[in-house]
Design a protein around this motif. Structure first.
Motif, PDB file in Angstrom:
ATOM      1  N   LEU A 195       0.937  -1.343   0.028  1.00 18.96           N
ATOM      2  CA  LEU A 195       0.008  -0.055  -0.103  1.00 18.96           C
ATOM      3  C   LEU A 195       1.031   1.145  -0.076  1.00 18.96           C
ATOM      4  O   LEU A 195       1.914   1.468   0.969  1.00 18.96           O
ATOM      5  N   LEU A 196       0.669   2.050  -0.887  1.00 21.93           N
ATOM      6  CA  LEU A 196       1.660   3.233  -1.204  1.00 21.93           C
ATOM      7  C   LEU A 196       1.062   4.401  -1.074  1.00 21.93           C
ATOM      8  O   LEU A 196      -0.408   4.470  -1.447  1.00 21.93           O
ATOM      9  N   ARG A 197       1.667   5.573  -0.607  1.00 20.93           N
ATOM     10  CA  ARG A 197       0.988   6.729  -0.540  1.00 20.93           C
ATOM     11  C   ARG A 197       1.864   7.880  -1.172  1.00 20.93           C
ATOM     12  O   ARG A 197       2.746   8.084  -1.354  1.00 20.93           O
ATOM     13  N   SER A 198       0.826   8.667  -1.911  1.00 24.74           N
ATOM     14  CA  SER A 198       1.593   9.961  -2.805  1.00 24.74           C
ATOM     15  C   SER A 198       1.859  11.218  -1.804  1.00 24.74           C
ATOM     16  O   SER A 198       1.313  11.105  -0.732  1.00 24.74           O
ATOM     17  N   THR A 199       2.636  11.922  -2.161  1.00 25.41           N
ATOM     18  CA  THR A 199       2.723  13.057  -1.286  1.00 25.41           C
ATOM     19  C   THR A 199       1.717  13.917  -0.953  1.00 25.41           C
ATOM     20  O   THR A 199       1.721  14.428  -0.024  1.00 25.41           O
ATOM     21  N   ASP A 200       0.505  13.763  -1.799  1.00 25.06           N
ATOM     22  CA  ASP A 200      -0.724  14.745  -1.219  1.00 25.06           C
ATOM     23  C   ASP A 200      -1.519  13.518  -0.686  1.00 25.06           C
ATOM     24  O   ASP A 200      -2.614  14.058  -0.558  1.00 25.06           O
ATOM     25  N   GLY A 201      -1.034  12.585  -0.181  1.00 22.32           N
ATOM     26  CA  GLY A 201      -1.984  11.819   0.744  1.00 22.32           C
ATOM     27  C   GLY A 201      -2.943  10.785   0.111  1.00 22.32           C
ATOM     28  O   GLY A 201      -3.952  10.384   0.702  1.00 22.32           O
ATOM     29  N   HIS A 202      -2.692  10.311  -1.263  1.00 18.75           N
ATOM     30  CA  HIS A 202      -3.664   9.443  -1.800  1.00 18.75           C
ATOM     31  C   HIS A 202      -2.839   8.066  -1.934  1.00 18.75           C
ATOM     32  O   HIS A 202      -1.951   7.903  -2.074  1.00 18.75           O
ATOM     33  N   ASP A 203      -3.927   6.916  -1.530  1.00 16.27           N
ATOM     34  CA  ASP A 203      -3.346   5.668  -1.361  1.00 16.27           C
ATOM     35  C   ASP A 203      -3.428   4.875  -2.573  1.00 16.27           C
ATOM     36  O   ASP A 203      -4.530   4.831  -3.098  1.00 16.27           O
ATOM     37  N   PHE A 204      -2.579   4.091  -3.017  1.00 17.82           N
ATOM     38  CA  PHE A 204      -2.810   2.950  -4.173  1.00 17.82           C
ATOM     39  C   PHE A 204      -1.794   1.639  -3.825  1.00 17.82           C
ATOM     40  O   PHE A 204      -1.126   1.893  -2.986  1.00 17.82           O
ATOM     41  N   GLU A 205      -2.129   0.727  -4.695  1.00 21.89           N
ATOM     42  CA  GLU A 205      -1.536  -0.461  -4.400  1.00 21.89           C
ATOM     43  C   GLU A 205      -0.766  -1.161  -5.589  1.00 21.89           C
ATOM     44  O   GLU A 205      -1.065  -0.693  -6.618  1.00 21.89           O
ATOM     45  N   MET A 206       0.367  -1.843  -5.099  1.00 26.32           N
ATOM     46  CA  MET A 206       0.998  -2.562  -6.396  1.00 26.32           C
ATOM     47  C   MET A 206       1.328  -4.002  -5.917  1.00 26.32           C
ATOM     48  O   MET A 206       1.496  -4.146  -4.507  1.00 26.32           O
ATOM     49  N   VAL A 207       1.409  -4.888  -6.482  1.00 22.51           N
ATOM     50  CA  VAL A 207       1.588  -6.407  -6.177  1.00 22.51           C
ATOM     51  C   VAL A 207       2.492  -7.192  -6.982  1.00 22.51           C
ATOM     52  O   VAL A 207       2.790  -6.565  -8.139  1.00 22.51           O
ATOM     53  N   PHE A 208       3.552  -7.778  -6.321  1.00 19.79           N
ATOM     54  CA  PHE A 208       4.409  -8.854  -7.149  1.00 19.79           C
ATOM     55  C   PHE A 208       4.134 -10.115  -6.938  1.00 19.79           C
ATOM     56  O   PHE A 208       3.729 -10.663  -5.796  1.00 19.79           O
ATOM     57  N   ILE A 209       4.014 -10.950  -8.038  1.00 20.37           N
ATOM     58  CA  ILE A 209       3.717 -12.143  -8.312  1.00 20.37           C
ATOM     59  C   ILE A 209       4.712 -12.824  -8.910  1.00 20.37           C
ATOM     60  O   ILE A 209       5.024 -12.974  -9.896  1.00 20.37           O
ATOM     61  N   PRO A 210       5.580 -13.674  -7.829  1.00 22.33           N
ATOM     62  CA  PRO A 210       6.724 -14.319  -8.435  1.00 22.33           C
ATOM     63  C   PRO A 210       6.177 -15.887  -8.723  1.00 22.33           C
ATOM     64  O   PRO A 210       5.281 -16.271  -8.189  1.00 22.33           O
TER      65      PRO A 210
END
Ligand code: SAH
Ligand code: SF4
Length: 398
Positions: free
Chosen positions: A113-128
């Motif tokens: 779960l990641l956050r931008s400098t202006d406080g918005h959250d988004f996600e990334m996923v790694f699938i091995p």
């Protein structure tokens, strides 16, 4: 700090118009170099006061350090004069999205779960996997398109991610896998899919600019053949995606009749199945070696009959599409209207498509236990953002 300008209400179900806006300004006033093109880095250096010739050389060096070596600290950039390090650090930064949480599934899938400098959250996923590692990258915070089976589509808050936030996901993954400098062989992160949160073709420019950096030979160095962009069917942008980005195309078809597709992928009311498939047939580079992937989510009693499978085959043949079909068992989420088809139904559907000579593997769900599977991404901070919005509206915070 959030302002009304960087919060975008959902403009409607059928014809969303994302609002372009400038990259968020950092609280510390520094300019983040991640996501800038060579030319933009050069221009930023010149604006800071460097001579044009020097700016050009420094831009080339910075590019190499940032995207090839993964450096984040100017002090480590040994071919740039030591005396210039503080000058750079006073104006610029090489940042990463802030990591709010990082989770690991029992099957090895990782979600951030990641956050931008202006406080918005988004996600990334790694699938091995045994022979590859796929990073699933987000293009927007939320999504304007409201597909009925997709958790991301229920998010109220939407903002386009910037090129820096998109390429920043890949760089963060490289950091955490310890894969700097960029190498052609033996890396864990081998493939990228634009299949995280958001509709990439509604954030075309930023996605294109980010992927250009990802594909740059002196940058992250991933081949266009290892990158796939998935769209729910933004027909007018498909030709541009082919011409200006040129990566593999995946299309979220999910239904073969107007009635069902209108219901589950509302964008279909604007761009219908025939228009969509014609655009796919014209996609440059679509041939048997580089087939278009048609994604098909298996929803019990909705789109999963043998007749649906036969109609899918007919459509693919009719448009002479070099296609493979990816059958995705529906991944459940709280409050979803649908159920996943039974394994027998999925097998029957798959074998009808296979029998017609079209590959139709069933995608194994990955990372379901941490809500990292297809369509399960929805940042937990949405509620907080709404509350912040309300406070903003009440004028409590500026
Ligand atoms: N917005 C883009 C890319 C992101 S979604 C698109 O729609 O193509 C990646 C894939 O997961 C899409 O095919 C999407 O339709 C599918 N998907 C969404 N929700 C799902 C769910 N709950 N279960 C299974 N697949 C889902
Ligand atoms: Fe958006 Fe894709 Fe989810 Fe549809 S499936 S709501 S386009 S992210």
């Amino acid at each position: 700090m959030q302002t009304a300008a960087n919060l975008m209400p959902i403009p409607g179900h059928v014809d969303p118009v994302p609002v372009p806006r400038a990259a968020p300004v950092r609280d510390d006033g520094l300019i983040d170099l991640v996501g800038l093109t060579r030319e933009q880095i050069r221009a930023a250096l010149e604006q800071g006061g460097l001579e044009p010739k020097q700016a050009k050389l420094r831009a080339k060096q910075l590019w190499h350090w940032i995207y090839h070596r993964g450096a984040t600290d100017f002090a480590t950039m040994t071919d740039i004069a030591k005396t210039q390090h503080p000058w750079l650090a006073a104006r610029f930064v090489v940042a990463r999205p802030e990591v709010v949480t990082a989770q690991v599934s029992t099957d090895g899938t990782r979600k951030w779960l990641l956050r931008s400098t202006d406080g918005h959250d988004f996600e990334m996923v790694f699938i091995p996997d045994a022979d590859r590692g796929t990073l699933c990258v987000s293009s927007q915070v939320g999504c304007t398109l409201n597909c009925r089976f997709c958790f991301t589509g229920t998010m109220k808050l939407v903002r386009n991610l910037t090129p820096g936030e998109i390429v920043g996901q890949v760089m963060l993954a490289r950091d955490s896998l310890g894969e700097w400098p960029s190498q052609p062989e033996g890396r864990m992160l081998t493939n990228i899919v634009m299949m995280g949160m958001g509709e990439p073709l509604y954030n075309f420019d930023a996605v294109r600019d980010a992927l250009k950096i990802v594909m740059d030979g002196d940058g992250l160095g991933l081949s266009r053949r290892r990158i796939t962009l998935s769209t729910s069917g933004v027909v007018p942008m498909i030709a541009r995606a082919g011409a200006e980005i040129g990566v593999n195309l995946a299309v979220s078809l999910h239904a073969v009749t107007k009635e069902v597709r209108d219901e589950i992928v509302p964008l279909n009311r604007k761009y219908g199945i025939d228009e969509l498939l014609a655009a796919c047939a014209a996609y440059p580079g679509a041939n048997n070696a580089r087939r278009i992937t048609f994604e098909y989510v298996m929803l019990k009693g909705k789109n999963d009959s043998d007749a649906d499978a036969r109609e899918l085959v007919r459509l693919i043949n009719h448009y002479k599409l070099p296609a493979k079909v990816n059958l995705i068992p529906f991944n459940p989420w709280p409050g979803a209207d649908y159920e996943c088809s039974t394994p027998e139904r999925i097998r029957s559907f798959s074998s009808i498509v296979f029998a017609a000579g079209i590959s139709a593997p069933v995608r194994t769900p990955r990372g379901r236990d941490i809500m990292a599977a297809c369509g399960q991404l929805k940042s937990t901070a949405e509620k907080k953002s709404r509350a912040e919005l309300d406070r903003l509206a009440a004028g409590i915070v500026g």
